[in-house]
Design a protein around this motif. Structure first.
Motif, PDB file in Angstrom:
ATOM      1  N   PHE A 181       0.900  -0.737  -0.010  1.00 36.27           N
ATOM      2  CA  PHE A 181       0.138  -0.441   0.357  1.00 36.27           C
ATOM      3  C   PHE A 181       0.749   1.022   0.585  1.00 36.27           C
ATOM      4  O   PHE A 181       0.081   2.701  -0.067  1.00 36.27           O
ATOM      5  CB  PHE A 181      -0.948   0.135   1.141  1.00 36.27           C
ATOM      6  CG  PHE A 181      -0.489   0.434   2.227  1.00 36.27           C
ATOM      7  CD1 PHE A 181       0.087   1.310   3.438  1.00 36.27           C
ATOM      8  CD2 PHE A 181      -0.117  -1.353   3.178  1.00 36.27           C
ATOM      9  CE1 PHE A 181       1.156   0.757   4.146  1.00 36.27           C
ATOM     10  CE2 PHE A 181       0.942  -1.123   4.439  1.00 36.27           C
ATOM     11  CZ  PHE A 181       0.405   0.036   5.178  1.00 36.27           C
ATOM     12  N   LYS A 197       0.635   4.688  -1.802  1.00 39.91           N
ATOM     13  CA  LYS A 197       0.572   4.328  -3.063  1.00 39.91           C
ATOM     14  C   LYS A 197      -0.530   5.222  -4.183  1.00 39.91           C
ATOM     15  O   LYS A 197      -0.567   5.791  -5.143  1.00 39.91           O
ATOM     16  CB  LYS A 197       0.294   2.676  -3.389  1.00 39.91           C
ATOM     17  CG  LYS A 197       0.708   2.503  -5.011  1.00 39.91           C
ATOM     18  CD  LYS A 197       0.993   1.316  -5.543  1.00 39.91           C
ATOM     19  CE  LYS A 197       1.782   0.291  -4.747  1.00 39.91           C
ATOM     20  NZ  LYS A 197       1.943  -1.167  -4.406  1.00 39.91           N
ATOM     21  N   GLU A 198      -1.845   5.669  -3.548  1.00 44.16           N
ATOM     22  CA  GLU A 198      -2.703   6.198  -3.967  1.00 44.16           C
ATOM     23  C   GLU A 198      -2.639   7.485  -4.326  1.00 44.16           C
ATOM     24  O   GLU A 198      -3.736   8.137  -5.034  1.00 44.16           O
ATOM     25  CB  GLU A 198      -4.002   5.682  -3.426  1.00 44.16           C
ATOM     26  CG  GLU A 198      -4.452   6.356  -2.243  1.00 44.16           C
ATOM     27  CD  GLU A 198      -5.621   5.963  -1.504  1.00 44.16           C
ATOM     28  OE1 GLU A 198      -5.359   6.407  -0.503  1.00 44.16           O
ATOM     29  OE2 GLU A 198      -6.514   5.268  -2.456  1.00 44.16           O
ATOM     30  N   THR A 200      -1.182  10.697  -5.560  1.00 46.57           N
ATOM     31  CA  THR A 200       0.377  10.784  -6.807  1.00 46.57           C
ATOM     32  C   THR A 200      -0.579  12.449  -7.532  1.00 46.57           C
ATOM     33  O   THR A 200      -1.193  13.000  -6.396  1.00 46.57           O
ATOM     34  CB  THR A 200      -0.038   9.619  -7.607  1.00 46.57           C
ATOM     35  OG1 THR A 200      -0.898   9.695  -8.433  1.00 46.57           O
ATOM     36  CG2 THR A 200       0.677   8.597  -7.186  1.00 46.57           C
ATOM     37  N   SER A 203      -3.184  12.046  -8.880  1.00 44.88           N
ATOM     38  CA  SER A 203      -4.854  11.551  -7.828  1.00 44.88           C
ATOM     39  C   SER A 203      -4.873  13.613  -7.253  1.00 44.88           C
ATOM     40  O   SER A 203      -6.334  13.537  -7.364  1.00 44.88           O
ATOM     41  CB  SER A 203      -4.506  11.019  -6.847  1.00 44.88           C
ATOM     42  OG  SER A 203      -3.318  11.371  -6.017  1.00 44.88           O
ATOM     43  N   SER A 230       3.141   9.994 -13.283  1.00 47.80           N
ATOM     44  CA  SER A 230       1.290   9.698 -13.470  1.00 47.80           C
ATOM     45  C   SER A 230       0.755  11.305 -13.403  1.00 47.80           C
ATOM     46  O   SER A 230      -0.163  10.584 -14.632  1.00 47.80           O
ATOM     47  CB  SER A 230       1.331   9.782 -11.275  1.00 47.80           C
ATOM     48  OG  SER A 230       1.347  10.989 -10.438  1.00 47.80           O
TER      49      SER A 230
END
Length: 273
Positions: A181, A197-198, A200, A203, A230
């Motif tokens: 994670f 990890k989510e 970025t 995001s 990303s």
């Protein structure tokens, strides 16, 4: 039609001497506002430092800080993806287990309200930290840092390796020991940024797209390093810097005509707008 422009800072928008052509930028910013185009600073650095870079227009732009963990619309917090105290302690313990003390120049825990370092950090290293983060708060031990005690939410851990360390080998070793994670991204200057990890830059941009109702092909992005990938891969209107490594350039839709020391971002923005 472009409706949002997101730029990385170091190695991208800023020259190597940490300056930019403010007059040229402010002229472009005025034109962007007239055309309802949102300007976003997207960086691994802290929100407070980013606001300082854009003092004249900070309340009228957006900020994605700490690699996407925190999103501000002007001075309004819009999104935060925090780490728990236990997650922070686990990362610190992993770093201590994997690397000797002399292998690490800087070990930094960043939060919404401040940045935390061990009280025994080398003074020269501390000077560098204070450029990228503010305020910087010394604590007796990062391994015992508690969010409630310092009234903060932690989002990223930065580790800067000494020049004597094989950086690629060190980051490979680190990545292999992190739980699924978490992610660790190269932020340049021998520095890895560790966080959820989510969280970025993509995001962060997604949060602003939702706020402003903007599609991917209405976004323009600029970057030069791994932590920019990303957002460089999310839109055909992405620009890798001329000074970026070849593998970064290959991921972007375009490459700037000029490097960061010759205002490559401002030149590309002026041409596009």
């Amino acid at each position: 039609m472009i409706k949002l422009v997101a730029v990385d800072m170091d190695g991208t928008f800023l020259r190597d001497d940490r300056t930019y052509d403010k007059g040229r930028f402010l002229d472009l910013f005025k034109r962007m506002q007239q055309n309802h185009i949102h300007f976003v600073a997207a960086s691994g650095s802290q929100y407070q430092r980013l606001r300082h870079e854009f003092t004249e227009v900070a309340d009228n732009m957006d900020f994605i800080s700490q690699n996407g963990a925190i999103v501000h619309q002007g001075d309004q917090l819009r999104e935060i993806m925090p780490l728990s105290d236990n997650q922070v302690h686990g990362i610190i313990a992993t770093i201590s287990r994997l690397f000797a003390k002399h292998d690490v120049n800087q070990e930094v825990v960043s939060g919404l309200n401040g940045t935390y370092v061990n009280a025994d950090m080398d003074p020269e290293a501390l000077k560098i930290v204070k450029y990228y983060y503010r305020p910087v708060i010394s604590v007796s031990s990062l391994a015992q840092l508690v969010g409630q005690t310092v009234n903060d939410q932690f989002t990223k851990i930065a580790i800067n390796f000494a020049e004597t360390v094989d950086f690629q080998q060190a980051r490979t070793t680190l990545k292999a020991q992190l739980p699924d994670f978490l992610s660790s991204e190269n932020s340049g200057f021998n520095t890895e940024l560790i966080g959820l990890k989510e969280a970025t830059k993509r995001s962060g941009i997604r949060a602003l797209q939702k706020l402003y109702n903007i599609a991917d092909d209405e976004v323009m992005t600029f970057g030069d390093n791994e932590n920019d990938l990303s957002m460089l891969t999310m839109t055909p209107n992405s620009f890798a810097m001329k000074n970026a490594d070849a593998h970064i350039q290959k991921t972007a839709g375009n490459v700037t005509q000029f490097d960061n020391n010759h205002d490559g971002v401002l030149a590309a923005m002026a041409k596009a707008l």
